[in-house]
Design a protein around this motif. Structure first.
Motif, short mmCIF file in Angstrom:
data_model
loop_
_atom_site.label_atom_id
_atom_site.label_comp_id
_atom_site.label_asym_id
_atom_site.label_seq_id
_atom_site.Cartn_x
_atom_site.Cartn_y
_atom_site.Cartn_z
N GLU A 105 44.82 49.41 42.99
CA GLU A 105 45.83 48.35 42.95
C GLU A 105 46.48 48.18 44.31
N ARG A 106 46.78 49.28 44.97
CA ARG A 106 47.36 49.22 46.31
C ARG A 106 46.40 48.54 47.28
N GLU A 107 45.14 48.98 47.23
CA GLU A 107 44.13 48.40 48.11
C GLU A 107 43.95 46.90 47.81
N TYR A 108 43.91 46.55 46.55
CA TYR A 108 43.75 45.15 46.16
C TYR A 108 44.94 44.31 46.66
N GLY A 109 46.13 44.84 46.50
CA GLY A 109 47.33 44.13 46.97
C GLY A 109 47.31 43.90 48.47
N GLU A 110 46.93 44.92 49.22
CA GLU A 110 46.87 44.79 50.67
C GLU A 110 45.82 43.77 51.09
N LEU A 111 44.64 43.84 50.43
CA LEU A 111 43.55 42.93 50.80
C LEU A 111 43.86 41.48 50.43
N THR A 114 46.15 39.88 52.96
CA THR A 114 45.57 39.53 54.26
C THR A 114 44.35 38.62 54.16
N LEU A 115 43.54 38.76 53.11
CA LEU A 115 42.28 38.02 53.03
C LEU A 115 42.25 36.94 51.94
N GLY A 116 43.19 36.99 51.01
CA GLY A 116 43.18 36.04 49.90
C GLY A 116 42.31 36.56 48.75
N THR A 117 42.32 35.86 47.66
CA THR A 117 41.63 36.34 46.47
C THR A 117 40.15 35.98 46.42
N GLU A 118 39.69 35.07 47.26
CA GLU A 118 38.29 34.61 47.21
C GLU A 118 37.36 35.40 48.13
N ASN A 119 37.89 36.29 48.92
CA ASN A 119 37.09 37.09 49.83
C ASN A 119 36.19 38.04 49.04
N GLN A 120 34.96 38.26 49.53
CA GLN A 120 33.98 39.12 48.86
C GLN A 120 34.51 40.55 48.70
N LYS A 121 35.08 41.09 49.72
CA LYS A 121 35.63 42.46 49.67
C LYS A 121 36.74 42.55 48.61
N VAL A 122 37.60 41.55 48.55
CA VAL A 122 38.69 41.51 47.57
C VAL A 122 38.11 41.47 46.16
N ARG A 123 37.07 40.64 45.97
CA ARG A 123 36.45 40.55 44.65
C ARG A 123 35.80 41.88 44.24
N VAL A 125 36.76 44.90 45.23
CA VAL A 125 37.86 45.81 44.88
C VAL A 125 38.42 45.45 43.51
N ARG A 126 38.55 44.16 43.24
CA ARG A 126 39.06 43.70 41.93
C ARG A 126 38.11 44.14 40.80
N ALA A 127 36.80 44.03 41.02
CA ALA A 127 35.82 44.46 40.02
C ALA A 127 35.91 45.97 39.80
N SER A 128 36.07 46.70 40.88
CA SER A 128 36.21 48.15 40.80
C SER A 128 37.49 48.53 40.04
N LEU A 129 38.56 47.79 40.31
CA LEU A 129 39.83 48.01 39.61
C LEU A 129 39.69 47.73 38.11
N ASP A 130 39.05 46.64 37.77
CA ASP A 130 38.84 46.29 36.35
C ASP A 130 37.99 47.35 35.65
N ALA A 131 36.96 47.83 36.34
CA ALA A 131 36.09 48.86 35.78
C ALA A 131 36.87 50.16 35.53
#
Length: 176
Positions: A105-111, A114-123, A125-131
């Motif tokens: 969650e911390r990593e997702y918030g930081e990303l 800085t990068l927005g929600t559509e960035n591949q790295k953010v997605r 991290v979001r998938a990893s968080l959901d898992a």
């Protein structure tokens, strides 16, 4: 399997205790009758039978108290959410998953900042968080189910023990 073996052993031992108590009672009655016929026994052997009956009543009362505790515990568990159970709160696996989720969650918030929600790295991290959240939920549910199952087994074991002691007590009172 272990709990089934334990149940079988408990039933076996309760049956053996019941058989031995009946045998002792029968032997005491025979001894009392023999002594009375021959004038050997001045006292009444029923004192021993009454003491045995009192012991059995005491065991039955203890078992009934334990049954009431286990019934209350089972009801408490059934009326609680899995997340609120001690077994869940104290689970090292759950603690580790919660820590992992907090980090994600911390990593997702930081990303996202800085990068927005559509960035591949953010997605990713979001998938990893959901898992991780899904894994946590499954683990909590699994622990909850095991806790309920264990409480039910304990309650059922106590119910059988009380029934057996009640039967023994009724048989013994009929003989005394």
């Amino acid at each position: 399997i272990k709990s089934e073996i334990a149940k079988q052993a408990q039933v076996f031992f309760l049956e053996q205790i019941a058989r031995l108590k009946l045998e002792i009672s029968k032997n005491q009655e025979e001894l009392n009758q023999y002594g009375q016929e021959r004038g050997i026994v001045a006292g009444d052997m029923t004192d021993v039978a009454i003491k045995d009956l009192e012991q059995l009543r005491s065991e039955k009362t203890i078992a009934e108290t334990e049954l009431a505790k286990r019934r209350a515990k089972l009801n408490s568990i059934l009326n609680s959410s899995a997340e609120s159970l001690d077994q869940v709160r104290e689970s090292p696996v759950v603690s580790e998953l919660k820590q992992k989720i907090a980090e994600k969650e911390r990593e997702y918030g930081e990303l996202t900042a800085t990068l927005g929600t559509e960035n591949q790295k953010v997605r990713e991290v979001r998938a990893s968080l959901d898992a991780a959240r899904d894994t946590l939920q499954r683990e909590v549910e699994s622990i909850g189910k095991r806790t309920i199952d264990a409480a039910r087994r304990e309650y059922n074991d106590s119910t059988r023990q009380v029934a057996e002691l009640d039967r023994l007590y009724q048989d013994s009172t009929a003989r005394v």
